[in-house]
Design a protein around this motif. Structure first.
Motif, PDB file in Angstrom:
ATOM      1  N   TRP A  96     -44.035  28.835 -19.186  1.00  0.00           N
ATOM      2  CA  TRP A  96     -42.961  27.939 -18.753  1.00  0.00           C
ATOM      3  C   TRP A  96     -42.667  26.905 -19.825  1.00  0.00           C
TER       4      TRP A  96
ATOM      5  N   LYS B  30     -38.194  26.312 -17.073  1.00  0.00           N
ATOM      6  CA  LYS B  30     -37.575  27.599 -17.374  1.00  0.00           C
ATOM      7  C   LYS B  30     -38.633  28.606 -17.788  1.00  0.00           C
ATOM      8  N   ASN B  31     -38.409  29.857 -17.366  1.00  0.00           N
ATOM      9  CA  ASN B  31     -39.280  30.965 -17.743  1.00  0.00           C
ATOM     10  C   ASN B  31     -38.428  32.225 -17.723  1.00  0.00           C
ATOM     11  N   SER B  32     -38.543  33.031 -18.765  1.00  0.00           N
ATOM     12  CA  SER B  32     -37.728  34.247 -18.854  1.00  0.00           C
ATOM     13  C   SER B  32     -38.105  35.276 -17.793  1.00  0.00           C
TER      14      SER B  32
ATOM     15  N   ARG C 145     -34.331  32.250 -11.965  1.00  0.00           N
ATOM     16  CA  ARG C 145     -33.753  30.918 -11.792  1.00  0.00           C
ATOM     17  C   ARG C 145     -34.704  29.875 -12.355  1.00  0.00           C
ATOM     18  N   ASP C 146     -34.146  28.706 -12.612  1.00  0.00           N
ATOM     19  CA  ASP C 146     -34.936  27.578 -13.106  1.00  0.00           C
ATOM     20  C   ASP C 146     -35.318  26.695 -11.925  1.00  0.00           C
TER      21      ASP C 146
END
Length: 135
Positions: free
Chosen positions: A97, A105-107, A111-112
């Motif tokens: 994160w 955010k994390n790929s 969603r964030d």
């Protein structure tokens, strides 16, 4: 200023509705002449104090959560998107994160998560951390 409206926008709309109701009620014939002025001032002041206090507490918690995250601690965020699965998501740097503009955010996630919806994770359920690490 954008952050204020982002966090307090719904409460401002509710406050406007309350002020409209106050204006309607205080202009009735059965109330004394000064009721409108006194009512609008007192209700406006009360609502402003409540919205200001909420904003202050929320931004303080956000800064604390972001500082804990940046120090390597794990935080837990409420997950409103998937109510049937996990109701919260554990977030830490070691799980991939990052935080920018008050968003985690994390790929791996679609969603964030806004830092205003997060708190410090106390580690009560370590099985949740292991489950999130495996994703």
């Amino acid at each position: 200023m954008r952050l204020f409206f982002e966090l307090e926008g719904a409460y401002i709309i509710i406050a406007i509705f309350i002020l409209v109701v106050t204006a309607i009620v205080t202009t009735r014939d059965f109330l004394p002449k000064g009721a409108f002025k006194k009512g609008m001032i007192s209700v406006s002041l009360l609502l402003a104090i409540m919205i200001g206090a909420h904003y202050s507490l929320t931004t303080s918690r956000m800064h604390n959560v972001e500082a804990m995250f940046n120090n390597g601690d794990t935080v837990v965020c409420e997950n409103k998107m998937r109510r049937t699965a996990s109701r919260s998501v554990l977030i830490s740097k070691e799980m991939g994160w990052s935080v920018e503009d008050h968003l985690f955010k994390n790929s791996d996630y679609e969603r964030d998560f806004h830092t205003s919806r997060c708190i410090e994770w106390t580690g009560m359920h370590s099985d949740l951390l292991d489950e999130n690490k495996s994703k």
